[in-house]
Design an enzyme around this catalytic site. Structure first.
Site, PDB file in Angstrom:
ATOM      1  CG  LEU A  71    -118.824 -13.235  34.513  1.00  0.00           C
ATOM      2  CD1 LEU A  71    -119.196 -14.554  33.948  1.00  0.00           C
ATOM      3  CD2 LEU A  71    -118.520 -13.310  36.263  1.00  0.00           C
ATOM      4  CG  ASP A 104    -118.825  -9.336  15.309  1.00  0.00           C
ATOM      5  OD1 ASP A 104    -118.961 -10.458  16.140  1.00  0.00           O
ATOM      6  OD2 ASP A 104    -119.316  -8.819  14.548  1.00  0.00           O
ATOM      7  CB  SER A 156    -121.953 -22.612  32.309  1.00  0.00           C
ATOM      8  OG  SER A 156    -122.906 -22.588  33.153  1.00  0.00           O
ATOM      9  CE1 TYR A 201    -123.733 -19.197  28.191  1.00  0.00           C
ATOM     10  CE2 TYR A 201    -124.820 -20.783  29.864  1.00  0.00           C
ATOM     11  CZ  TYR A 201    -123.802 -19.687  29.633  1.00  0.00           C
ATOM     12  OH  TYR A 201    -122.846 -19.290  30.223  1.00  0.00           O
ATOM     13  CE  LYS A 216    -120.541 -20.696  28.493  1.00  0.00           C
ATOM     14  NZ  LYS A 216    -119.296 -20.127  28.095  1.00  0.00           N
ATOM     15  CB  SER A 226    -123.305 -11.290  33.930  1.00  0.00           C
ATOM     16  OG  SER A 226    -124.033 -12.435  33.385  1.00  0.00           O
TER      17      SER A 226
END
Length: 339
Positions: free
Chosen positions: A38, A86, A169, A205, A209, A240
Site C-alpha cells: 500500500l 526502523d 483497518s 494486529y 488498529k 499486500s
C-alpha cells in the site's frame, strides 16, 4: 458502530472511485513504509502530483532504493528521497525526527503506513512486544515528534492545512480490550507483557488498529486549535505483503479469503490518497475521522461515548508517559498544544 462480516464483504465488493488528485507543487510529502504494498502504491499516486519533495521512509536501504527506481520508472518523478527508518527501534525514530528538524523544511502530508502482522510473541531491543512497538508506540512517537513541523508549515503558509494520516483497518471493529487494560497502572506495559500477549497474538494486529483509532482521536483533539488535520483510513483487505508471516491453518484460511475478497493493492492505496488529499470541499470534516470508501464512518463502539472517552484518555495518558521516558520532547509537545 458494530461492523458485521457481511458489511465487510459488501465493502470489499464496492468499487473504489478513481484516485483523488491535487496540486502538490512545492509541498513536502512523507510516506512511511513506502517501499512495498500500500505504501508504494500510495507513493506512486502522490508522485504523479509532482510534490516539491517526496520522502520515502523505509527500513531497508536496498528495498528503498528499488522503490525509488520503480516510482521514477512508472511516474516520471525523479526527485524522491530515501530516508531510513526502523520502527522497531526508538533510536531510529529519534534520529529520523532529528534529521527532519535539521533538513526537512516544511511538512505538508504524512502517511503513517508501516505495520506488521504476526502471531508470534517477540520483543524488540527496546523491550516491547514487536507489533505493539512498530504499529503503535513508534508510529505514535513519530507522529508526535513531527506534529510541530506540520503546525509550523501551516503558520508560515496561511490557508494550508497539513494532513497526518494514520493507516487503520476495519479489523478494529472486531476486538475490544478487557477492563483490566484500562485499570492497569500502565495499559501499554500490560498489553506488551508476555502473560497478556501470548493468548491474544492471533488478534494482536486488530488490537493495534484499535489502539491506532484511539490515538488518531487523541492526536486530533490535541491539535484541534491548529490547521493540521489528523485522520485514520481503512484501505480494506488487499493483496499486500502484510500477512506474509501468517502460517498454518490461519494462512490457508487467509489465502482463501483473499482470493475471493481482496482488492488490488493499488485500489486500496487510493483510500490512503483520499485521506491525504481528498475531501477538499470540506477538509475539516476529516478531523479525527475514521475514513472508509472515501467517506467518514463511525468507528467501533469501543471508542465512542463516555466510556470510549475514558478509555481513550487512559491510553493517551499512558502513551505519553511511556514516550516521554524515551524522549522528553513528547511531554513538551503535548503541553504546548494543550494550552
Amino acid at each position: 458502530m458494530k461492523k458485521s462480516f457481511l458489511a465487510f464483504i459488501r465493502d470489499q465488493f464496492t468499487a473504489i472511485p478513481l484516485v483523488p488528485t491535487a496540486d502538490l507543487t512545492g509541498l513536502t510529502v512523507l510516506v512511511v513504509g513506502a517501499n512495498t504494498g500500500l505504501g508504494l502504491e500510495c507513493t506512486k499516486h502522490l508522485a504523479r502530483m509532482k510534490p516539491g519533495r517526496l520522502i520515502l521512509a523505509c527500513r531497508s536501504q536496498q528495498r528503498g532504493e528499488a522503490a525509488i527506481a520503480q516510482v521514477k520508472e512508472e511516474t516520471g518523478y525523479g526527485a524522491a528521497e530515501l530516508w531510513l527508518l526502523d520502527l522497531a527501534q526508538f533510536t531510529s525514530v529519534i534520529a529520523f525526527a532529528d534529521r527532519f528538524e535539521k533538513d526537512g523544511g516544511r511538512l505538508d502530508i504524512v502517511v503513517a503506513n508501516a505495520a506488521i502482522a504476526t502471531e508470534e510473541y517477540d520483543t524488540t531491543s527496546d523491550g516491547w512486544e514487536t507489533t505493539l512497538q512498530v504499529n503503535n508506540l513508534s508510529t505514535d512517537f513519530l507522529c508526535l515528534l513531527l506534529a510541530p513541523r506540520l503546525v509550523e508549515t501551516a503558520k508560515k503558509n496561511p490557508g494550508v492545512k497539513p494532513r497526518l494520516v494514520v493507516v487503520g483497518s476495519e479489523t478494529h471493529f472486531w476486538v475490544d480490550f478487557p477492563d483490566e487494560v484500562y485499570k492497569a497502572p500502565n495499559a501499554f506495559e500490560l498489553i506488551s507483557s508476555k502473560e497478556f500477549s501470548v493468548p491474544r497474538m492471533g488478534s494482536r494486529y486488530m488490537e493495534s488498529k484499535l489502539l491506532g483509532t484511539f490515538f488518531t482521536q487523541s492526536l486530533a483533539e490535541l491539535l484541534k486549535d491548529t490547521p493540521v488535520i489528523v485522520n485514520t483510513v481503512n484501505p480494506g483487505l488487499c493483496h499486500s505483503e502484510l500477512l506474509r508471516d501468517t502460517t498454518g491453518v490461519r494462512a490457508l484460511v487467509t489465502s482463501l479469503i483473499k482470493s475471493i475478497l481482496a482488492r488490488s493493492t493499488e485500489c486500496g492505496s487510493r483510500q490512503l490518497v483520499y485521506a491525504a488529499v481528498g475531501g477538499s470541499d470540506d477538509p475539516d470534516r476529516l478531523r479525527g475521522a475514521y475514513l472508509n470508501l472515501y467517506g467518514v464512518e463511525e468507528p467501533s463502539d469501543h471508542t465512542l461515548g463516555e466510556d470510549g472517552k475514558e478509555r481513550r484518555d487512559k491510553l493517551w495518558k499512558d502513551l505519553i508517559y511511556v514516550l516521554t521516558k524515551v524522549d522528553g520532547r513528547v511531554k513538551d509537545i503535548v503541553q504546548e498544544y494543550s494550552r
